[in-house]
Scaffold this active site. Structure first.
Site, PDB file in Angstrom:
ATOM      1  N   LYS A  40       9.130  -0.639  13.828  1.00  0.00           N
ATOM      2  CA  LYS A  40       9.758  -0.458  12.606  1.00  0.00           C
ATOM      3  C   LYS A  40      10.856   0.733  12.865  1.00  0.00           C
ATOM      4  CE  LYS A  40       5.613  -0.786   9.539  1.00  0.00           C
ATOM      5  NZ  LYS A  40       4.673  -0.212   8.897  1.00  0.00           N
ATOM      6  N   GLU A  47      -4.837  -6.770  14.642  1.00  0.00           N
ATOM      7  CA  GLU A  47      -4.204  -5.359  14.160  1.00  0.00           C
ATOM      8  C   GLU A  47      -5.483  -4.421  14.405  1.00  0.00           C
ATOM      9  OE1 GLU A  47      -2.482  -4.193  10.158  1.00  0.00           O
ATOM     10  OE2 GLU A  47      -0.875  -4.726  11.286  1.00  0.00           O
ATOM     11  N   GLU A  79      10.574  -4.652   4.624  1.00  0.00           N
ATOM     12  CA  GLU A  79      10.474  -5.893   4.108  1.00  0.00           C
ATOM     13  C   GLU A  79      10.453  -6.165   2.899  1.00  0.00           C
ATOM     14  OE1 GLU A  79       8.853  -4.848   6.815  1.00  0.00           O
ATOM     15  OE2 GLU A  79       8.806  -6.202   8.397  1.00  0.00           O
ATOM     16  N   LYS A 119       0.851  -1.254   0.048  1.00  0.00           N
ATOM     17  CA  LYS A 119      -0.076   0.148   0.019  1.00  0.00           C
ATOM     18  C   LYS A 119       0.626   1.309   0.150  1.00  0.00           C
ATOM     19  CE  LYS A 119      -3.468   2.180   2.807  1.00  0.00           C
ATOM     20  NZ  LYS A 119      -4.569   2.185   3.747  1.00  0.00           N
ATOM     21  N   HIS A 123      -4.493 -33.369  17.936  1.00  0.00           N
ATOM     22  CA  HIS A 123      -3.407 -34.108  18.299  1.00  0.00           C
ATOM     23  C   HIS A 123      -2.209 -33.373  18.833  1.00  0.00           C
ATOM     24  CE1 HIS A 123      -5.136 -37.817  16.794  1.00  0.00           C
ATOM     25  NE2 HIS A 123      -5.874 -36.958  15.880  1.00  0.00           N
ATOM     26  N   GLY A 151      -4.806  -2.154   5.087  1.00  0.00           N
ATOM     27  CA  GLY A 151      -4.273  -3.034   4.362  1.00  0.00           C
ATOM     28  C   GLY A 151      -4.721  -4.467   4.758  1.00  0.00           C
ATOM     29  N   ARG A 152      -5.095  -4.608   5.948  1.00  0.00           N
ATOM     30  CA  ARG A 152      -5.789  -5.893   6.445  1.00  0.00           C
ATOM     31  C   ARG A 152      -7.322  -6.210   5.658  1.00  0.00           C
ATOM     32  NH1 ARG A 152      -4.744  -2.390  10.446  1.00  0.00           N
ATOM     33  NH2 ARG A 152      -6.397  -1.787  11.587  1.00  0.00           N
TER      34      ARG A 152
HETATM   35  O1  F6P Z   1       1.916  -4.039   9.790  1.00  0.00           O
HETATM   36  C1  F6P Z   1       1.595  -2.902   9.512  1.00  0.00           C
HETATM   37  C2  F6P Z   1       0.959  -2.640   8.350  1.00  0.00           C
HETATM   38  O2  F6P Z   1       0.928  -1.555   8.008  1.00  0.00           O
HETATM   39  C3  F6P Z   1      -0.072  -3.553   7.826  1.00  0.00           C
HETATM   40  O3  F6P Z   1      -1.282  -2.940   8.278  1.00  0.00           O
HETATM   41  C4  F6P Z   1      -0.006  -3.666   6.411  1.00  0.00           C
HETATM   42  O4  F6P Z   1      -1.024  -4.780   6.161  1.00  0.00           O
HETATM   43  C5  F6P Z   1       1.429  -4.107   6.307  1.00  0.00           C
HETATM   44  O5  F6P Z   1       1.960  -3.205   7.411  1.00  0.00           O
HETATM   45  C6  F6P Z   1       1.703  -4.038   4.931  1.00  0.00           C
HETATM   46  O6  F6P Z   1       1.791  -2.518   4.461  1.00  0.00           O
HETATM   47  P1  F6P Z   1       2.214  -2.138   2.979  1.00  0.00           P
HETATM   48  O7  F6P Z   1       1.031  -2.735   2.141  1.00  0.00           O
HETATM   49  O8  F6P Z   1       2.239  -0.694   3.060  1.00  0.00           O
HETATM   50  O9  F6P Z   1       3.518  -2.563   2.496  1.00  0.00           O
END
Ligand code: F6P
Length: 545
Positions: free
Chosen positions: A508, A357, A216, A210, A388, A271-272
């Protein structure tokens, strides 16, 4: 923002529930079922393809009516209407919350800031469908003219968990000639393992983010570009092997992806809550536009139900309120989500982000520290594996662990006797949890007296059973929308903002500051606490060794 209400736990509706809880705290589900032989026929709701039985929850008719009164006091319906109306209910980010517009039909009108967003949604869906068809039919080829055989989605959190979960769930609908993979962790081992057997000439990367700034994802995306360019040799190959899904056009262009190959979405999609937006491009590539649209129709039918059904017949409201009942009045801290489906293996991790979240908040929408428990710790894995492993603690441990069981009547592949054996477990576990086995029953089985206590099951463990006919794209959409709106209802009752996520920011920021301390040639001057300093020094020494 709406007028500041009194904290929910100080309302008379809350206290009536607390008083009611002390009256029924010791009432066993065995008694509730014995008192009302029709309980199983009454305490359920069928909405669309979902049949939801909540008769094994520790609720009575009075509990439910007190919970509905609580929801009304918390103005759940008003907040829901504000969401659908495009109001900026995500107050800390000053944004509308309109994931429901992502599945609105062409021609519908859902506006925010005076703009109908539905045409924008369909413009992107059309571009996605066009692109997906080209890739699926070989019209879009790689830099060397070879057909795309592998899709790698690079994203994390909402930009990974949703498409990954849905791709796995709908695997029977996926094109078997496309190998779809998901890289999320910044652990380079994951990138290595997931790309080691792929040919860059046949691989398309979708960089899904987003913000297009997530450490990452951007690290993985840069590694992917290097990995591809090492073989394809030519920077112009990026255009054929990388597309982006983002709200940040500038950052996409800076990364080197042609914005003609970017699929956008909007700041009003959290995002979620985003895998039914362009974030689901990998899924659409796998299952095709038609199935993707069928999934959106499933979401939409649950949206309509949530928007229009009175609370008393409103499935997300009922499940959300039962969660409040178990958590705030019975002290349950977690919810086990137990899908009896191999294809739903990633549903629980997906719901984990959705619920935790969204509702892991300790300040309310008016900036006050909350006076009651919020959030639900969601965990679990598909049955029967869990049986199990950890079910022992649910059956005979000292903690109260409510559970959602999800079962599918017709399997995609009916292999020998598997399905009925599988589903027998789906029915047996909630029954065992609810009714247990009394000491007398255990004795009657001939168990020696010195083992009776250990073999007794207290029962009275609450659960909900969700039974669906088959795991189609539409059913998946209905199921996910149910949990989205359930999460909404709970956040509304607790008075929190379910749509921000400030809690992930601190970690972060600290990680960004630590990176140069790990990579610098010379020993850095560390100014963390003594524990973190020692760990970093040891890590540096181990890396050098
Ligand atoms: O974990 C925080 C967050 O902002 C989530 O809400 C989101 O889904 C994820 O990081 C990834 O963010 P982006 O789509 O901006 O890379």
């Amino acid at each position: 923002m709406s007028e500041m209400p009194e904290p929910i736990e100080r309302t008379s509706q809350w206290w009536e529930l607390a008083a009611h809880q002390s009256e029924i705290a010791d009432v066993h589900l065995r008694e509730l079922f014995a008192q009302d032989p029709t309980r199983g026929e009454r305490l359920n709701l069928a909405v669309g393809d979902l049949y939801v039985d909540y008769a094994k929850q520790r609720v009575t008719d009075e509990t439910m009516s007190l919970l509905f009164a609580l929801a009304r006091k918390a103005k759940v319906e008003e907040l829901r209407d504000s969401m659908f109306a495009g109001d900026r209910i995500n107050v800390t980010e000053d944004r509308a919350v309109l994931h429901v517009a992502l599945r609105a039909p062409r021609g519908a009108e859902i506006s925010t800031d005076g703009r109908n967003v539905v045409p924008d949604v369909h413009e992107v869906l059309d571009r996605m469908a066009n692109f997906a068809e080209r890739v699926r039919t070989g019209g879009w080829v790689g830099h060397t003219g070879r057909r795309i055989r592998n899709i790698v989605n690079i994203g994390i959190g909402g930009s990974d968990l949703g498409p990954r979960m849905a791709y796995e769930a709908l695997l029977p609908y996926a094109d078997p000639d496309l190998d779809v993979r998901f890289v999320s962790n910044v652990d380079g081992n994951e990138f290595f393992e997931l790309t080691r057997d792929l040919d860059p000439a046949e691989t398309l990367f979708i960089v899904a983010s987003k913000t297009f700034t997530t450490l990452e994802t951007m690290t993985n995306a840069r590694s992917a570009r290097e990995w591809a360019m090492n073989v394809l040799g030519d920077e112009s190959a990026v255009a054929k092997h990388f597309v982006a899904v983002s709200t940040n056009e500038t950052a996409v262009a800076e990364f080197g992806i042609d914005t003609a190959n970017m699929f956008g979405f909007w700041d009003w999609v959290g995002g979620r809550y985003s895998y039914d937006s362009a974030i689901g491009l990998s899924l659409m590539l796998a299952i095709g536009p038609e199935n993707f649209l069928a999934m959106l129709a499933g979401f939409r039918s649950m949206d309509e139900h949530f928007r229009t059904a009175p609370l008393e017949q409103n499935l997300p409201a009922i499940l959300g309120l039962i969660g409040v009942w178990n958590g705030n009045f019975f002290g349950a801290e977690t919810l086990a989500v137990l899908p009896y489906s191999h294809y739903l293996a990633s549903l629980t991790p997906y719901l984990q982000q959705l619920a935790m979240e969204s509702n892991g908040k300790s300040v309310d929408r008016w900036g006050r520290v909350v006076g009651t428990q919020t959030g639900e710790v969601v965990w679990g894995q598909p049955g029967t594996n869990g049986q199990h492993a950890y079910y022992q603690l649910i059956h005979q441990g000292t903690k109260l662990i409510p559970a959602d069981f999800i079962g599918i009547a017709r399997p995609a592949h009916d292999v020998g006797p598997h399905q009925d054996i599988f589903m027998a477990n789906f029915f047996a576990q909630p029954e065992a949890l609810a009714f247990g086995r009394t000491a007398d029953q255990v004795r009657a089985d001939g168990v020696p007296e010195d083992q009776v206590a250990a073999r007794t099951f207290a029962g009275n463990h609450p659960s909900t059973s969700i039974l669906v006919p088959d795991l189609t794209p539409s059913v998946l959409g209905q199921l996910v929308a149910l949990y989205e709106h359930k999460t909404f209802v709970q956040g509304a009752v607790w008075g929190i903002n379910s749509f921000d996520q400030w809690g992930v920011e601190l970690g972060k920021k600290l990680a960004q500051a630590i990176v140069p301390e790990l990579t610098s040639e010379s020993e850095p001057a560390l100014s963390h606490d003594s524990s973190t300093n020692s760990l970093i020094r040891r890590y540096r020494a181990l890396r050098r060794a």
